[in-house]
Design a protein around this motif. Structure first.
Motif: not given
Length: 226
Positions: A27-31, A35-36, A148-160, A203-211
């Protein structure tokens, strides 16, 4: 983030939950990310307002139609928004061909080819970032047709939030050339290109960070001017 139980029903699956649990701890990285986004967008507007005005004039004088192109895309939790870009194609291009653009696409204008080559058509998306519908770094937003054609896992990219740039967009900056000469462009995109892009996006979602966002911003600038 929303509680998992309040996500759209299609998001409430084991494939998405794995990524959701990871992001909940950041959550801190999201804030810092937000800001960035605001800080960088304001700075960019100060330096780019004149180039944006010049590009607007070029687009308007090159072909008939509006300066900006607005298209409905999908962002966080499946929410719809209208992405803002400089128009690079003839008016009504969506009705004249596929939803993806191929190399040497006859619908692209002369000015549009230059803008697309250097990704200058994306500049107006700074306003999408300021409004909160997009971020500078994140998965490039797709139209509903492809979501609409996304595999279930692809929806994880829409968490951000959707992003102006991403590692996938950098790696597939020549996507139009890959689609050149294909008879069924939509099928090639959905079955071959989209799955490969999603590997980078997930991979970006799984390893997301401010850096990681900072690094991708610099990598994007390097790629644009290389």
């Amino acid at each position: 983030m929303k509680s998992f139980q309040k996500l759209p029903p299609q998001f409430q699956c084991a494939e998405v939950k794995e990524y959701y649990d990871i992001l909940c701890k950041k959550q801190g990285s999201f804030v810092l990310k937000r800001i960035l986004d605001i800080f960088a967008s304001v700075i960019l507007l100060v330096f780019l307002i004149i180039p944006i005005a010049i590009i607007a004039i070029l687009v308007k004088t090159d072909s008939k139609g509006p300066v900006f192109y607005r298209q409905e895309r999908i962002t966080t939790y499946g929410k719809k928004f209208r992405i803002l870009k400089f128009r690079t194609m003839v008016t009504g291009a969506d009705r004249l061909g596929t939803l993806v653009t191929t190399d040497s696409d006859s619908r692209v204008t002369k000015t549009g080819r230059i803008l697309r080559k250097y990704r200058l058509d994306e500049l107006p998306q700074i306003f999408n970032v300021l409004s909160g519908s997009m971020s500078i770094v994140g998965t490039r937003p797709e139209v509903q047709h492809y979501v609409d054609m996304y595999e279930p896992e692809y929806l994880a990219t829409l968490l951000m939030p959707a992003g102006i740039t991403s590692l996938a967009s950098i790696m597939y900056k020549d996507e139009e050339k890959l689609l050149k000469g294909k008879i069924d462009v939509d099928r090639v995109y959905v079955e071959k290109i989209l799955p490969e892009k999603m590997k980078f996006n997930l991979s970006y979602v799984k390893n997301f960070s401010f850096g990681s966002d900072i690094k991708l911003m610099f990598k994007t600038v390097k790629e644009v001017f290389s």
